[in-house]
Design a protein around this motif. Structure first.
Motif, PDB file in Angstrom:
ATOM      1  N   TYR A   1       6.877  -1.093  13.255  1.00 14.83           N
ATOM      2  CA  TYR A   1       7.623  -1.755  12.178  1.00 14.83           C
ATOM      3  C   TYR A   1       7.109  -1.300  10.811  1.00 14.83           C
ATOM      4  O   TYR A   1       7.891  -0.896   9.937  1.00 14.83           O
ATOM      5  N   ASN A   2       5.818  -1.351  10.616  1.00 15.56           N
ATOM      6  CA  ASN A   2       5.245  -1.067   9.299  1.00 15.56           C
ATOM      7  C   ASN A   2       5.157   0.424   8.982  1.00 15.56           C
ATOM      8  O   ASN A   2       5.198   0.812   7.812  1.00 15.56           O
ATOM      9  N   GLY A   3       5.069   1.253  10.005  1.00 19.24           N
ATOM     10  CA  GLY A   3       4.959   2.684   9.784  1.00 19.24           C
ATOM     11  C   GLY A   3       6.256   3.445   9.956  1.00 19.24           C
ATOM     12  O   GLY A   3       6.296   4.666   9.782  1.00 19.24           O
ATOM     13  N   GLY A   4       7.340   2.736  10.282  1.00 17.25           N
ATOM     14  CA  GLY A   4       8.585   3.422  10.628  1.00 17.25           C
ATOM     15  C   GLY A   4       9.754   3.152   9.704  1.00 17.25           C
ATOM     16  O   GLY A   4       9.599   3.043   8.483  1.00 17.25           O
ATOM     17  N   ALA A   5      10.922   2.983  10.322  1.00 13.75           N
ATOM     18  CA  ALA A   5      12.178   2.905   9.569  1.00 13.75           C
ATOM     19  C   ALA A   5      12.235   1.725   8.613  1.00 13.75           C
ATOM     20  O   ALA A   5      12.916   1.786   7.587  1.00 13.75           O
ATOM     21  N   LEU A   6      11.528   0.644   8.918  1.00 10.86           N
ATOM     22  CA  LEU A   6      11.567  -0.563   8.090  1.00 10.86           C
ATOM     23  C   LEU A   6      10.337  -0.682   7.192  1.00 10.86           C
ATOM     24  O   LEU A   6      10.128  -1.724   6.566  1.00 10.86           O
ATOM     25  N   GLY A   7       9.543   0.378   7.140  1.00 16.18           N
ATOM     26  CA  GLY A   7       8.315   0.332   6.350  1.00 16.18           C
ATOM     27  C   GLY A   7       8.053   1.635   5.620  1.00 16.18           C
ATOM     28  O   GLY A   7       8.758   1.991   4.679  1.00 16.18           O
TER      29      GLY A   7
ATOM     30  N   LYS B   1       6.127   2.146   1.195  1.00 18.38           N
ATOM     31  CA  LYS B   1       5.510   3.460   1.354  1.00 18.38           C
ATOM     32  C   LYS B   1       4.020   3.384   1.660  1.00 18.38           C
ATOM     33  O   LYS B   1       3.512   4.138   2.497  1.00 18.38           O
ATOM     34  N   THR B   2       3.312   2.485   1.008  1.00 20.71           N
ATOM     35  CA  THR B   2       1.854   2.439   1.120  1.00 20.71           C
ATOM     36  C   THR B   2       1.339   1.134   1.710  1.00 20.71           C
ATOM     37  O   THR B   2       0.502   1.136   2.608  1.00 20.71           O
ATOM     38  N   ALA B   3       1.850   0.016   1.201  1.00 22.37           N
ATOM     39  CA  ALA B   3       1.206  -1.271   1.488  1.00 22.37           C
ATOM     40  C   ALA B   3       1.400  -1.743   2.925  1.00 22.37           C
ATOM     41  O   ALA B   3       0.490  -2.341   3.516  1.00 22.37           O
ATOM     42  N   LYS B   4       2.562  -1.495   3.503  1.00 19.73           N
ATOM     43  CA  LYS B   4       2.826  -2.061   4.832  1.00 19.73           C
ATOM     44  C   LYS B   4       1.907  -1.493   5.907  1.00 19.73           C
ATOM     45  O   LYS B   4       1.496  -2.214   6.822  1.00 19.73           O
ATOM     46  N   LEU B   5       1.556  -0.216   5.825  1.00 18.22           N
ATOM     47  CA  LEU B   5       0.665   0.344   6.837  1.00 18.22           C
ATOM     48  C   LEU B   5      -0.757  -0.197   6.668  1.00 18.22           C
ATOM     49  O   LEU B   5      -1.474  -0.401   7.656  1.00 18.22           O
ATOM     50  N   ILE B   6      -1.168  -0.441   5.432  1.00 16.54           N
ATOM     51  CA  ILE B   6      -2.469  -1.063   5.194  1.00 16.54           C
ATOM     52  C   ILE B   6      -2.445  -2.504   5.709  1.00 16.54           C
ATOM     53  O   ILE B   6      -3.414  -2.969   6.338  1.00 16.54           O
ATOM     54  N   ALA B   7      -1.336  -3.214   5.465  1.00 11.92           N
ATOM     55  CA  ALA B   7      -1.205  -4.575   5.993  1.00 11.92           C
ATOM     56  C   ALA B   7      -1.229  -4.576   7.518  1.00 11.92           C
ATOM     57  O   ALA B   7      -1.827  -5.466   8.146  1.00 11.92           O
ATOM     58  N   ALA B   8      -0.590  -3.577   8.131  1.00 14.34           N
ATOM     59  CA  ALA B   8      -0.589  -3.470   9.591  1.00 14.34           C
ATOM     60  C   ALA B   8      -1.998  -3.257  10.129  1.00 14.34           C
ATOM     61  O   ALA B   8      -2.337  -3.742  11.222  1.00 14.34           O
ATOM     62  N   SER B   9      -2.838  -2.568   9.379  1.00 15.94           N
ATOM     63  CA  SER B   9      -4.214  -2.317   9.823  1.00 15.94           C
ATOM     64  C   SER B   9      -4.973  -3.623   9.999  1.00 15.94           C
ATOM     65  O   SER B   9      -5.678  -3.829  10.995  1.00 15.94           O
TER      66      SER B   9
END
Length: 285
Positions: free
Chosen positions: A141-147, A175-183
């Motif tokens: 979700y966070n690294g793909g089409a919706l993130g 672009k940046t924040a969602k993958l950090i949030a996913a971590s």
């Protein structure tokens, strides 16, 4: 075990888990893991491992696979971000970008391979199916089409157009924040956080992501490529915080997010707060 030792063990795990590829391709196997091995802050896997270290240290060894999945998905995004059709960058992590060193086709395919390999790693992680499903859901979700991919699409499409601050924030949240949030979220999933705690650390991750995006925009405007380890002065056509707010305004915004993050940490449990403060302190100087 000290946290720094955990990070060192993860680095060894990363080296040892380079895929062994039965292929006669002249460079594919070497290039596949090359950008991963070239370093970087490892910030995303460190966030995940810090959450596990603080809350369920017995699960650290099992957590290396999800942490590596995060790192290689992030690395794929950098490889594609540097392509001629996007940022056309020649330097990343202090080394030549893959399309520069090899060719564009190879760089595209290696990015594709790292993207999909991240989910292979999650599928093989030694957690119960319910936990693995939640980890896959978070990363996709966070690294793909919706993130992250949405953020990249917006970032590229609106080059040479000045957007208002709310739309700039939407770009960089994706672009940046969602993958950090996913971590952080993935660390919480491993530790079986309740819904409220997961929401709390996810929100912290979004603030951290915007903090690091503003910080990166300032680095692009003020540092040389040698200092940054990547091409700088590269955002002139982009919707960056420096371009919209000016360097002074971007620094004020950076300080605002730093204070928000420090305040947010006070709502976490004591162990998590202390570990994240240690991890973040060098970025807050």
């Amino acid at each position: 075990m000290k946290l720094q030792k955990v990070f060192e063990n993860f680095e060894n795990y990363l080296i040892q888990n380079a895929p062994k590829i039965p292929s006669f391709h002249p460079y594919y196997e070497k290039a596949l893991w090359e950008m991963v091995l070239n370093g970087g802050k490892r910030f995303r896997p460190k966030l995940l491992l810090s959450i596990v270290y603080a809350n369920s240290p017995k699960l650290l060894k099992k957590s290396f696979a999800p942490a590596l999945a995060l790192e290689i998905l992030h690395t794929y995004s950098l490889i594609h971000d540097d392509l001629p059709s996007m940022d056309n960058a020649t330097l990343r992590r202090g080394a030549k970008t893959l399309h520069t060193k090899y060719d564009e086709v190879g760089a595209i395919l290696i990015g594709d391979a790292l993207n999909t390999h991240s989910f292979y790693l999650l599928s093989r992680a030694k957690f119960k199916p319910k936990i693995k499903t939640k980890l896959i859901e978070s990363l996709s979700y966070n690294g793909g089409a919706l993130g992250m991919v949405l953020g990249q699409a917006l970032d590229c499409h609106f080059e040479n157009q000045t957007l208002p601050i709310d739309k700039l924030q939407i770009i960089h949240l994706n672009k940046t924040a969602k993958l950090i949030a996913a971590s952080l979220q993935m660390g919480g999933i491993i530790c079986k956080f309740d819904k409220e705690s997961l929401a709390l650390i996810y929100e912290l991750g979004l603030k951290l992501g915007l903090f690091f995006q503003i910080r990166d925009d300032i680095i692009d405007a003020t540092q040389s490529s040698v200092e940054a380890g990547k091409n700088t002065q590269n955002d002139k056509a982009k919707n960056s915080y420096v371009n919209l707010l000016g360097l002074k305004g971007a620094r004020v915004e950076l300080q605002n997010y730093q204070e928000q993050i420090k305040n947010h940490l006070n709502f976490l449990n004591k162990e998590t707060k202390e570990i994240l403060e240690i991890l973040l302190q060098k970025y807050f100087i």
